[in-house]
Design an enzyme around this catalytic site. Structure first.
Site, PDB file in Angstrom:
ATOM      1  N   GLY A  16       0.814  -1.232  -0.035  1.00  0.00           N
ATOM      2  CA  GLY A  16       0.105  -0.047  -0.058  1.00  0.00           C
ATOM      3  C   GLY A  16       0.924   1.153   0.057  1.00  0.00           C
ATOM      4  N   GLY A  18      -0.443   4.482  -0.521  1.00  0.00           N
ATOM      5  CA  GLY A  18      -1.155   5.762  -0.177  1.00  0.00           C
ATOM      6  C   GLY A  18      -0.497   6.855   0.744  1.00  0.00           C
ATOM      7  N   GLY A  19      -1.034   7.625   1.391  1.00  0.00           N
ATOM      8  CA  GLY A  19      -0.541   8.638   2.356  1.00  0.00           C
ATOM      9  C   GLY A  19       0.433   7.621   3.574  1.00  0.00           C
ATOM     10  N   LEU A  20      -0.465   6.744   4.143  1.00  0.00           N
ATOM     11  CA  LEU A  20       0.137   5.985   5.066  1.00  0.00           C
ATOM     12  C   LEU A  20       1.529   5.003   4.626  1.00  0.00           C
ATOM     13  CD1 LEU A  20      -0.251   5.461   8.056  1.00  0.00           C
ATOM     14  CD2 LEU A  20      -1.723   3.194   7.495  1.00  0.00           C
ATOM     15  N   TYR A  61       5.341   7.393  -7.631  1.00  0.00           N
ATOM     16  CA  TYR A  61       3.948   7.202  -7.382  1.00  0.00           C
ATOM     17  C   TYR A  61       3.025   8.299  -7.763  1.00  0.00           C
ATOM     18  CZ  TYR A  61      -0.105   5.841  -5.015  1.00  0.00           C
ATOM     19  OH  TYR A  61      -1.606   5.300  -4.437  1.00  0.00           O
ATOM     20  N   LYS A 128      -8.378  -1.409  11.854  1.00  0.00           N
ATOM     21  CA  LYS A 128      -9.200  -0.739  12.646  1.00  0.00           C
ATOM     22  C   LYS A 128     -10.286  -1.608  13.277  1.00  0.00           C
ATOM     23  CE  LYS A 128      -8.122   3.849  10.758  1.00  0.00           C
ATOM     24  NZ  LYS A 128      -8.829   4.886  10.415  1.00  0.00           N
ATOM     25  N   ALA A 194      -8.340   6.676   1.798  1.00  0.00           N
ATOM     26  CA  ALA A 194      -8.751   5.140   2.158  1.00  0.00           C
ATOM     27  C   ALA A 194      -9.025   5.361   3.822  1.00  0.00           C
ATOM     28  CB  ALA A 194      -7.894   3.937   2.108  1.00  0.00           C
ATOM     29  N   GLU A 198     -12.929   5.160   5.537  1.00  0.00           N
ATOM     30  CA  GLU A 198     -13.224   4.322   6.421  1.00  0.00           C
ATOM     31  C   GLU A 198     -13.781   4.911   7.508  1.00  0.00           C
ATOM     32  OE1 GLU A 198     -10.752   0.557   9.104  1.00  0.00           O
ATOM     33  OE2 GLU A 198      -9.851   1.988   7.528  1.00  0.00           O
ATOM     34  N   HIS A 202     -17.916   4.493   9.589  1.00  0.00           N
ATOM     35  CA  HIS A 202     -18.069   4.593  11.029  1.00  0.00           C
ATOM     36  C   HIS A 202     -19.427   5.496  11.480  1.00  0.00           C
ATOM     37  CE1 HIS A 202     -15.266   1.970  12.598  1.00  0.00           C
ATOM     38  NE2 HIS A 202     -14.093   2.370  11.731  1.00  0.00           N
TER      39      HIS A 202
END
Length: 335
Positions: A16, A18-20, A61, A128, A194, A198, A202
């Site tokens: 993955g 993305g940002g993380l 990326y 999570k 993402a 997520e 919630h």
């Protein structure tokens, strides 16, 4: 055979980007005990037997949409994770699964890919949802038999704050409640698409499936209605099952909620965990552990994730495999 930690750095892959995932790569670039050798995103992967250049990975990326275009080291692929596992074999000691938790069974399904490939090593996630961790708990025997040491729920919450609750609980004979409240500030929601989706899953009236199906325009329209702020209460957060599995308290005594500001890097409130209980002398008291406002979501997720990866690598070298949570094992500091 994995090399002892004292001799060589741990060879790490990030799934993955993305940002993380990008934040994880930046963090690793400052460490000497770990080196980034593999990265995968939805459309490709990159692998170097020496190490990958973090800035080159991020630039590729961001400019070309996939790490698969990385010069000399990138490969385009529609099955990037499976292909990366096959190409790297056991040359990667551990992977950080910086993957979306959407759909809910996505990370457990990735764990199954590693098992089916016959790969042995260390996996760490920052998952999570309670129900996602429960899926992994049901795979405990499979992971153990496969020779995989898997640490789940190793971000900020679940993760850092869950571990703090497990430690703070030691003052008490009985835990009355654990209340986790988080504040997240990000300058631009698109850097963490993402994660924001997520969080929307919630909210009242939304589900994981509904949030995942939302277009970027629909997410932006929702954020316009809320001035970019998402308020989340009584979330389905795996801190509850993790503290229950660790024997701290039953899951119904754990509540998680918070505020996410998607337009301002300043945290809307301080992230903290409050543990209330009764001491053996019969006194009721509360411990509070508060994270510094200057620490970003990325710092509080990626730091613990790699600390747990190092701990898992040490367990694996002792011949210990299977599934563990952040509430059961202390992370090791990565230099």
């Amino acid at each position: 055979m994995n090399t002892p930690l004292t001799n060589q750095p741990i060879r790490v892959g990030v799934l993955g980007f993305g940002g993380l995932g990008q934040a994880a790569a930046k963090l690793l670039s400052s460490k000497r005990e770990m080196i980034l050798v593999a990265v995968a995103d939805q459309n490709g992967y990159a692998y170097s037997t020496e190490s990958l250049n973090t800035q080159a990975c991020i630039t590729t990326y961001q400019n070309q949409g996939t790490i698969g275009h990385l010069e000399a080291f990138g490969t385009l692929s529609n099955n990037s994770i499976q292909d990366l596992i096959q190409v790297t074999g056991d040359t990667v000691d551990g992977y950080f699964l910086a993957l979306p938790n959407l759909p809910n069974d996505f990370i457990p399904s990735v764990a199954k890919e590693f098992i089916q490939a016959g790969w042995k090593g260390v996996l760490v996630d920052a998952i999570k949802r309670t129900s996602a961790v429960e899926q992994l708990l049901s795979m405990q025997d499979e992971l153990q038999a496969a020779g995989i040491t898997y640490m789940t729920g190793c971000g900020a919450t679940p993760g850092l704050l869950t571990a703090a609750a497990a430690l703070a609980a030691q003052s008490y004979a009985e835990i009355h409640n654990v209340v986790i409240t988080f504040g997240v500030g990000i300058a631009n929601w698109e850097a963490y698409r993402a994660t924001v989706r997520e969080d929307i899953g919630h909210m009242p009236g939304y589900s994981v499936e509904a949030a995942r199906a939302m277009t970027d325009a629909e997410v932006e329209a929702l954020l316009d209605q809320t001035n970019g702020v998402l308020t989340l209460e009584n979330m389905e957060h795996a801190d509850d099952v993790m503290l229950e599995v660790a024997g701290i308290c039953s899951r119904d005594r754990v509540t998680v909620g918070g505020v996410v500001d998607t337009r301002n890097p300043k945290k809307p409130l301080s992230t903290n965990v409050k543990i209330t209980g009764r001491t053996f002398e019969g006194k009721i008291s509360t411990h509070t552990f508060t994270l510094g406002d200057e620490t970003s979501m990325a710092a509080n997720v990626c730091g613990p994730a790699f600390g747990y990866l190092k701990a898992a690598q040490e367990l694996r070298q002792r011949g210990i495999s299977g599934l563990f949570t952040a509430a059961e094992i202390m992370p090791k500091f990565v230099k």
